[in-house]
Scaffold this active site. Structure first.
Site, PDB file in Angstrom:
ATOM      1  N   ASP A  91       6.255   1.140   6.752  1.00 44.78           N
ATOM      2  CA  ASP A  91       4.885   0.827   6.686  1.00 44.78           C
ATOM      3  C   ASP A  91       4.291   1.628   5.679  1.00 44.78           C
ATOM      4  O   ASP A  91       3.657   2.890   6.035  1.00 44.78           O
ATOM      5  CB  ASP A  91       4.051   0.683   7.954  1.00 44.78           C
ATOM      6  CG  ASP A  91       2.861   0.219   7.877  1.00 44.78           C
ATOM      7  OD1 ASP A  91       2.470  -0.201   6.551  1.00 44.78           O
ATOM      8  OD2 ASP A  91       1.980   0.655   8.794  1.00 44.78           O
ATOM      9  N   ASP A 121       3.579  -6.565   3.689  1.00 43.10           N
ATOM     10  CA  ASP A 121       3.086  -5.446   4.719  1.00 43.10           C
ATOM     11  C   ASP A 121       3.170  -5.737   6.134  1.00 43.10           C
ATOM     12  O   ASP A 121       2.517  -5.487   7.018  1.00 43.10           O
ATOM     13  CB  ASP A 121       1.557  -5.015   4.452  1.00 43.10           C
ATOM     14  CG  ASP A 121       1.271  -3.718   5.154  1.00 43.10           C
ATOM     15  OD1 ASP A 121       2.064  -3.021   5.531  1.00 43.10           O
ATOM     16  OD2 ASP A 121      -0.186  -3.424   5.246  1.00 43.10           O
ATOM     17  N   ASP A 145      -0.290   4.343   1.217  1.00 45.59           N
ATOM     18  CA  ASP A 145      -0.409   5.446   2.019  1.00 45.59           C
ATOM     19  C   ASP A 145       0.430   5.086   3.335  1.00 45.59           C
ATOM     20  O   ASP A 145       0.788   3.950   3.433  1.00 45.59           O
ATOM     21  CB  ASP A 145      -1.903   5.494   2.381  1.00 45.59           C
ATOM     22  CG  ASP A 145      -2.454   4.407   3.026  1.00 45.59           C
ATOM     23  OD1 ASP A 145      -2.111   3.198   2.514  1.00 45.59           O
ATOM     24  OD2 ASP A 145      -3.140   4.504   3.956  1.00 45.59           O
ATOM     25  N   HIS A 172       0.857  -1.252   0.006  1.00 44.14           N
ATOM     26  CA  HIS A 172       0.100   0.174   0.161  1.00 44.14           C
ATOM     27  C   HIS A 172       0.777   1.224   0.142  1.00 44.14           C
ATOM     28  O   HIS A 172       1.854   1.133   0.779  1.00 44.14           O
ATOM     29  CB  HIS A 172      -0.979  -0.067   1.224  1.00 44.14           C
ATOM     30  CG  HIS A 172      -0.444   0.040   2.483  1.00 44.14           C
ATOM     31  ND1 HIS A 172      -0.270   1.216   3.242  1.00 44.14           N
ATOM     32  CD2 HIS A 172      -0.177  -1.262   3.450  1.00 44.14           C
ATOM     33  CE1 HIS A 172       0.341   1.034   4.549  1.00 44.14           C
ATOM     34  NE2 HIS A 172       0.171  -0.428   4.550  1.00 44.14           N
ATOM     35  N   GLU A 198      -5.040   2.021   2.696  1.00 43.74           N
ATOM     36  CA  GLU A 198      -4.958   0.779   3.799  1.00 43.74           C
ATOM     37  C   GLU A 198      -4.999   1.062   4.931  1.00 43.74           C
ATOM     38  O   GLU A 198      -5.813   0.425   5.844  1.00 43.74           O
ATOM     39  CB  GLU A 198      -3.747  -0.045   3.444  1.00 43.74           C
ATOM     40  CG  GLU A 198      -3.651  -1.506   4.101  1.00 43.74           C
ATOM     41  CD  GLU A 198      -3.205  -1.398   5.716  1.00 43.74           C
ATOM     42  OE1 GLU A 198      -3.244  -2.678   6.217  1.00 43.74           O
ATOM     43  OE2 GLU A 198      -2.592  -0.368   5.960  1.00 43.74           O
ATOM     44  N   GLU A 199      -4.221   2.135   5.485  1.00 44.21           N
ATOM     45  CA  GLU A 199      -4.259   2.376   7.025  1.00 44.21           C
ATOM     46  C   GLU A 199      -5.734   2.967   7.581  1.00 44.21           C
ATOM     47  O   GLU A 199      -5.491   2.980   8.684  1.00 44.21           O
ATOM     48  CB  GLU A 199      -3.183   3.637   7.272  1.00 44.21           C
ATOM     49  CG  GLU A 199      -1.727   3.153   6.795  1.00 44.21           C
ATOM     50  CD  GLU A 199      -0.981   2.053   7.585  1.00 44.21           C
ATOM     51  OE1 GLU A 199      -2.032   1.640   8.704  1.00 44.21           O
ATOM     52  OE2 GLU A 199      -0.181   1.744   7.599  1.00 44.21           O
ATOM     53  N   HIS A 233       3.965   3.508  12.443  1.00 36.86           N
ATOM     54  CA  HIS A 233       3.040   4.473  12.794  1.00 36.86           C
ATOM     55  C   HIS A 233       3.456   5.499  13.998  1.00 36.86           C
ATOM     56  O   HIS A 233       2.678   6.274  14.526  1.00 36.86           O
ATOM     57  CB  HIS A 233       1.667   4.141  13.181  1.00 36.86           C
ATOM     58  CG  HIS A 233       1.091   3.064  12.397  1.00 36.86           C
ATOM     59  ND1 HIS A 233      -0.329   2.504  12.306  1.00 36.86           N
ATOM     60  CD2 HIS A 233       1.470   2.585  11.316  1.00 36.86           C
ATOM     61  CE1 HIS A 233      -0.642   1.734  11.630  1.00 36.86           C
ATOM     62  NE2 HIS A 233       0.486   1.719  10.749  1.00 36.86           N
TER      63      HIS A 233
HETATM   64 ZN   LIG Z   1       0.973  -1.296   6.511  1.00 35.18          ZN
END
Ligand SMILES: [Zn+2]
Length: 419
Positions: free
Chosen positions: A150, A207, A90, A88, A184-185, A389
């Site tokens: 990520d 991922d 994003d 992904h 995705e997030e 994150h």
């Molecule tokens: Zn991810």
């Protein structure tokens, strides 16, 4: 031909350069946006990736108006099934993702890593993986942003695998379908994914976390809304008449089992979790999420929630209750069990890379849970990142290269299948 030497991979492809490039492009998604993609800036990376895929020899490249990018990398094993590789674009909305300034810490020596901004420290005593990365090059952000490994590590891993395959036709491979997805997030990555157009037998998301991590299971998830309707009366004249919905909602929250909350569960245990309340004396409601790895136990959880709400109502006949339960996503293990090779080949590919597979159930959903439910079995593979994150996110370039090894071993397994 098994790939198990990450150092050789690092010399053979532009993995690290690509990764450093991608993390500097801001692609943060936004849960408060109603559009798809949730942020237009996700196109910035997609347009770059479109060009990269073309340069690597991909065909049928398509970037749609919802920021899903698809491509085909032609195979050389004509009887093999078409296999998908996905990541992904994003990054998470949880922490600043703008102006990421990646730092490469060469030949890591085992001490705490101190980032220049805001006194952020990545401490080996809280990051057990760090001691497995002595002498590796570690990449971090600078302290005031997330890094975005990520999932930009996943994107860089896929492109590097294609680069190596494109340079050596003696490595057998099925036709590969590639997809880079938005949002995705914020849980929307699978929503507008064109499974039929993708046309793969199965896919793998790149991922996951540290070396060896593979995921074949996610939570099954329902959402519940519990509403109490009372009788509103001016408080000055309320004696014997007012039925305050807020008080009953409070009682309801109080009887939810503490030992089945996210804060007291781990591993394969499920939970009830209130996420939002709203209301006044006349009507009050709570939104909850229900999670479990087992669909039957999840259904039981829904039934128990209804029972708890109706027990509250029994104590006050003038109170009305309503419980609405809606399905969110399902554990992909059920779908994957019908396609055993999807799992077996991945476990073999990780072992062939010289790594012990670490098969973790995900206490959440992945794009794979949504895609598996739509008919595309999609387990998840590690891409190397740790502390997703947040400002302490880091990745070892060696582990990223081990992810490339795993992908190269995996495509060969699928190429040999049915020959
Ligand atoms: Zn991810």
């Amino acid at each position: 031909m098994f790939f198990n030497n990450p150092h050789k991979i690092l010399e053979q492809c532009s993995l690290v350069y690509s990764f450093l490039d991608f993390v500097q492009i801001d692609t943060q998604s936004d849960p408060n946006s109603a559009t798809t993609p949730s942020t237009q800036k996700q196109f910035d990376l997609q347009k770059l990736l479109e060009k990269k895929l073309e340069a690597l020899g991909c065909v049928d490249i398509k970037l749609d108006d919802k920021a899903y990018l698809y491509a085909t990398f032609p195979g050389n094993a004509p009887k093999a099934k078409v296999i998908g590789l996905m990541a992904h674009v994003d990054t998470a909305p949880d922490f600043c993702g703008t102006d990421v300034k990646p730092i490469v810490h060469n030949s890591y020596n085992g001490s705490p890593i101190i980032l220049p901004e805001k006194d952020v420290v990545i401490d080996p005593s809280e990051n057990e993986e760090l001691e497995k990365c002595i002498r590796d090059s570690i990449i971090t952000a600078s302290g005031d942003t997330l890094l975005g490994a990520d999932d930009k590590a996943g994107i860089a891993v896929i492109l590097s695998a294609l680069e190596i395959l494109g340079n050596d036709d003696s490595i057998s491979r099925p036709t590969l379908r590639i997809a880079f997805t938005p949002d995705e997030e914020i849980g929307r990555g699978a929503l507008d994914f064109d499974v039929e157009g993708f046309g793969a037998y199965c896919a793998y998301t790149l991922d996951g976390g540290f070396a060896g991590e593979v995921n074949f299971e996610t939570f099954s998830a329902d959402k519940a809304e519990v509403t109490f309707t009372g009788v509103a009366v001016h408080p000055g004249f309320a004696k014997g008449k007012l039925v305050n919905a807020l008080r009953y909602l409070g009682k309801f929250l109080d009887v939810l089992p503490n030992e089945e909350s996210p804060e007291s569960t781990e591993g394969r245990q499920g939970f009830f979790h209130p996420v939002n309340v709203k209301g006044n004396a006349s009507e009050a409601s709570a939104e909850l999420i229900l999670r479990d790895f087992d669909d039957d136990i999840l259904a039981e959880r829904g039934a128990r929630l209804r029972q708890l709400a109706s027990d509250i109502a029994t104590s006050e006949p003038r109170l009305k209750t309503e419980v609405k339960i809606t399905r969110q996503y399902r554990n992909m293990a059920g779908v994957l069990s019908e396609h055993p090779k999807v799992r077996d080949f991945l476990l073999q590919a990780v072992a062939d890379a010289g790594i012990q597979p670490n098969d973790n159930p995900v206490r959440g959903g992945t794009d794979g849970s949504g895609l598996s439910a739509k008919g595309l079995p999609t387990p998840n593979i590690f891409a190397g990142g740790i502390n997703f994150h947040g400002p302490r996110e880091w990745i070892s370039t060696r582990v990223m290269a081990q992810s490339v090894c795993t992908v190269l071993n995996l495509v060969q397994r699928w190429a040999e299948d049915g020959q």
